[in-house]
Design an enzyme around this catalytic site. Structure first.
Site, PDB file in Angstrom:
ATOM      1  N   GLU A  25      -1.600  10.336  -1.410  1.00 25.34           N
ATOM      2  CA  GLU A  25      -1.633   9.346  -2.462  1.00 25.34           C
ATOM      3  C   GLU A  25       0.005   9.330  -3.036  1.00 25.34           C
ATOM      4  O   GLU A  25      -0.021   9.237  -4.316  1.00 25.34           O
ATOM      5  CB  GLU A  25      -2.459   9.408  -3.441  1.00 25.34           C
ATOM      6  CG  GLU A  25      -3.906   9.250  -3.004  1.00 25.34           C
ATOM      7  CD  GLU A  25      -4.271   7.955  -2.326  1.00 25.34           C
ATOM      8  OE1 GLU A  25      -3.567   6.786  -2.726  1.00 25.34           O
ATOM      9  OE2 GLU A  25      -4.906   7.542  -1.322  1.00 25.34           O
ATOM     10  N   LYS A  28       3.163   7.432   1.162  1.00 21.34           N
ATOM     11  CA  LYS A  28       3.434   7.446   2.742  1.00 21.34           C
ATOM     12  C   LYS A  28       3.291   6.017   3.362  1.00 21.34           C
ATOM     13  O   LYS A  28       4.258   5.695   4.182  1.00 21.34           O
ATOM     14  CB  LYS A  28       2.457   8.470   3.544  1.00 21.34           C
ATOM     15  CG  LYS A  28       2.839   9.940   3.296  1.00 21.34           C
ATOM     16  CD  LYS A  28       1.957  10.649   4.158  1.00 21.34           C
ATOM     17  CE  LYS A  28       0.463  10.587   4.355  1.00 21.34           C
ATOM     18  NZ  LYS A  28      -0.060  10.697   2.763  1.00 21.34           N
ATOM     19  N   LYS A  50      -1.308   5.604  13.637  1.00 19.17           N
ATOM     20  CA  LYS A  50      -2.056   6.135  12.534  1.00 19.17           C
ATOM     21  C   LYS A  50      -3.011   7.149  13.487  1.00 19.17           C
ATOM     22  O   LYS A  50      -4.079   6.686  13.922  1.00 19.17           O
ATOM     23  CB  LYS A  50      -2.925   5.297  11.789  1.00 19.17           C
ATOM     24  CG  LYS A  50      -3.770   5.886  10.504  1.00 19.17           C
ATOM     25  CD  LYS A  50      -2.661   6.443   9.656  1.00 19.17           C
ATOM     26  CE  LYS A  50      -3.411   7.172   8.284  1.00 19.17           C
ATOM     27  NZ  LYS A  50      -2.591   7.553   7.260  1.00 19.17           N
ATOM     28  N   THR A  54      -8.893   7.927   7.744  1.00 19.77           N
ATOM     29  CA  THR A  54     -10.087   8.489   7.021  1.00 19.77           C
ATOM     30  C   THR A  54     -10.428   7.620   5.806  1.00 19.77           C
ATOM     31  O   THR A  54      -9.264   7.186   5.169  1.00 19.77           O
ATOM     32  CB  THR A  54      -9.991   9.752   6.557  1.00 19.77           C
ATOM     33  OG1 THR A  54      -8.993  10.013   5.616  1.00 19.77           O
ATOM     34  CG2 THR A  54      -9.721  10.715   7.728  1.00 19.77           C
ATOM     35  N   GLY A 183       8.452   8.554  -2.524  1.00 14.63           N
ATOM     36  CA  GLY A 183       7.615   7.307  -2.247  1.00 14.63           C
ATOM     37  C   GLY A 183       7.237   6.591  -3.377  1.00 14.63           C
ATOM     38  O   GLY A 183       6.682   5.331  -3.199  1.00 14.63           O
ATOM     39  N   SER A 184       7.413   7.087  -4.783  1.00 12.78           N
ATOM     40  CA  SER A 184       7.014   6.064  -5.736  1.00 12.78           C
ATOM     41  C   SER A 184       8.063   6.409  -6.829  1.00 12.78           C
ATOM     42  O   SER A 184       7.868   7.319  -7.725  1.00 12.78           O
ATOM     43  CB  SER A 184       5.716   6.326  -6.390  1.00 12.78           C
ATOM     44  OG  SER A 184       5.342   5.465  -7.162  1.00 12.78           O
TER      45      SER A 184
END
Length: 246
Positions: A25, A28, A50, A54, A183-184
């Site tokens: 989280e 990615k 991928k 999951t 990523g953020s």
């Protein structure tokens, strides 16, 4: 060859890139979508692989489909899907389904690379999350594929240690990394995040190659595709005007 020419050459010859994170989280999938969007904008064909999806059921949208929604017409492939939101090895066992093996991932990536300019292989969680009962991981798959591994990291406190550990693991497997992407990236970064801009390359032993703004996954596809190249350095197919904030 000048350094800039070398980077330009690597950018256009890299055909398979694994994308891992220092945890879960942390952006990615959105980072993968940004790289895909930048490549598509340059006229390159892109596939997103991928290995193990999951936490989604058969009829729910997975990460590869989300990359296609944001980035545009990519070829999305899943090797396995498990409903429980767990590490792939545990999720496969609980579902009574076969696990994904490193050779499966490398073979699928090679097949996609034969018909696409760029193949992005997005892992699940961090680099050493187990894919099977034998303890194989995304690092094993990247080693079999002989492909580099991009690291996606968060911006704030704790990221330096997690990034350094991921980089150490990559080196222990003999794997190369082109760099790290945040990523953020927060709209109003605090002191830790601002300092990490300078410290992350040292922790990673590789350059900082991107800053994906927080909330980017909520943009419309049109806005995402227009903005994505500016979030990435040229080594990832991004804009020549990419700059790390001072």
């Amino acid at each position: 060859m000048r350094a800039g020419d070398a980077a330009q050459s690597r950018r256009h010859t890299m055909s398979v890139l694994f994308v891992t994170g220092t945890g879960t989280e942390i952006g990615k999938t959105v980072t993968t979508a940004a790289i895909a969007a930048a490549a598509l904008a340059r006229g390159r064909s892109v596939a997103v692989l991928k290995p193990a999806q999951t936490g989604v059921t058969a009829h729910e949208t997975g990460d590869a489909a989300e990359v296609e929604r944001l980035a545009g017409p990519v070829t999305g492939v899943e090797l396995a899907r498990y409903p429980d939101p767990l590490a792939p090895a545990t999720a496969a066992q609980r579902a009574g389904l076969p696990p994904v093996r490193p050779e499966d991932v490398a073979e699928a990536a090679a097949k996609l690379a034969a018909s696409h300019d760029l193949v992005l292989v997005e892992g699940a969680g961090g680099l050493l999350v187990r894919f099977d009962a034998d303890g194989h991981t995304l690092a094993d798959a990247a080693r079999v594929a002989q492909a580099p591994v991009l690291v996606v990291a968060p911006a704030g406190l704790g990221t330096l240690n997690a990034t350094a550990l991921t980089a150490l693991a990559l080196r222990s497997y003999g794997l190369d990394s082109p760099g790290v992407v945040i990523g953020s990236w927060p709209a109003e970064p605090g002191l830790a995040a601002r300092c990490n801009l300078a410290d992350l390359p040292d922790a990673a032993g590789a350059p900082l190659l991107g800053l994906v703004p927080e909330g980017s996954g909520g943009l419309s596809p049109h806005a995402f595709r227009a903005a994505a190249p500016d979030w990435l350095a040229p080594a990832l197919g991004g804009s020549d005007g990419f700059r790390i904030p001072s």
